[in-house]
Design a protein around this motif. Structure first.
Motif, mmCIF file in Angstrom:
data_model
loop_
_atom_site.group_PDB
_atom_site.id
_atom_site.type_symbol
_atom_site.label_atom_id
_atom_site.label_comp_id
_atom_site.label_asym_id
_atom_site.label_seq_id
_atom_site.Cartn_x
_atom_site.Cartn_y
_atom_site.Cartn_z
ATOM 1 N N ARG A 1 0.856 -1.015 0.129
ATOM 2 C CA ARG A 1 -0.019 -0.005 -0.032
ATOM 3 C C ARG A 1 0.679 0.969 0.258
ATOM 4 N NH1 ARG A 1 -3.034 0.163 4.341
ATOM 5 N NH2 ARG A 1 -4.042 2.423 3.752
ATOM 6 N N SER B 1 -5.150 3.350 -1.015
ATOM 7 C CA SER B 1 -6.628 3.781 -0.281
ATOM 8 C C SER B 1 -6.524 2.050 0.571
ATOM 9 C CB SER B 1 -7.564 4.029 -0.778
ATOM 10 O OG SER B 1 -8.491 2.970 -1.549
ATOM 11 N N LEU B 2 -6.678 2.229 2.025
ATOM 12 C CA LEU B 2 -7.443 1.192 2.218
ATOM 13 C C LEU B 2 -8.342 0.211 1.519
ATOM 14 C CD1 LEU B 2 -6.924 -0.393 5.366
ATOM 15 C CD2 LEU B 2 -8.983 0.362 6.125
ATOM 16 N N GLU B 3 -8.992 0.738 1.301
ATOM 17 C CA GLU B 3 -10.216 0.006 0.773
ATOM 18 C C GLU B 3 -9.385 -0.925 -0.820
ATOM 19 O OE1 GLU B 3 -10.850 3.420 1.198
ATOM 20 O OE2 GLU B 3 -12.254 2.792 2.498
ATOM 21 N N GLN B 4 -8.895 0.081 -1.589
ATOM 22 C CA GLN B 4 -8.543 -0.557 -2.538
ATOM 23 C C GLN B 4 -7.130 -1.737 -2.390
ATOM 24 O OE1 GLN B 4 -6.152 2.901 -4.069
ATOM 25 N NE2 GLN B 4 -7.805 2.771 -5.613
ATOM 26 N N GLY C 1 -8.126 -3.538 0.399
ATOM 27 C CA GLY C 1 -8.736 -4.779 1.082
ATOM 28 C C GLY C 1 -9.457 -5.109 -0.331
ATOM 29 N N LEU C 2 -9.230 -4.863 -1.450
ATOM 30 C CA LEU C 2 -9.606 -5.371 -2.695
ATOM 31 C C LEU C 2 -8.660 -6.273 -3.498
ATOM 32 C CD1 LEU C 2 -11.609 -5.536 -4.997
ATOM 33 C CD2 LEU C 2 -11.205 -3.650 -5.733
ATOM 34 N N THR D 1 -8.256 -9.057 -1.898
ATOM 35 C CA THR D 1 -9.114 -10.390 -2.440
ATOM 36 C C THR D 1 -9.022 -10.772 -3.071
ATOM 37 O OG1 THR D 1 -10.988 -8.993 -1.168
ATOM 38 C CG2 THR D 1 -11.453 -10.772 -2.335
#
Length: 99
Positions: free
Chosen positions: A59, A65-68, A70-71, A74
């Motif tokens: 990161r 970002s945090l959301e990116q 996480g994606l 996954t």
């Protein structure tokens, strides 16, 4: 003179005398269930032990970002699960260095 113990072999366990009202599970269903357990274990192991220690550095390096992040985690986990299937098949048939 010794006396040998006699064993009654005519006894039947209580569970064997009752008829089951359930249909037996097919081999296909057993195989599908086993496959689901193996896949979920594989995904869980990769998700918990490989990617999380690397994610903060990834990161920071790429500015996610945090959301990116996480994606990305996954997608990594699903990719490892999908790549593991053909890799396992090939490793059964060829040497590790070849694969």
């Amino acid at each position: 003179m010794t006396h040998a113990a006699q064993v009654d072999t005519s006894a039947v366990p209580a569970g064997d005398m009752q008829e089951s009202s359930r249909a037996p599970i097919s081999r296909l269903m057993i195989g599908v269930g086993f496959l689901l357990v193996v896949l979920s274990y594989m995904v869980n192991a990769m998700d918990r032990q490989v990617f999380p220690p690397l994610l903060p550095n990834i990161r920071a390096e790429y500015g996610f970002s945090l959301e990116q992040g996480g994606l990305l985690a996954t997608n990594f986990t699903l990719g490892m699960a999908l790549a593991g299937l053909p890799a396992g098949y090939l490793l059964d048939r060829f040497r590790r260095k070849t694969v």
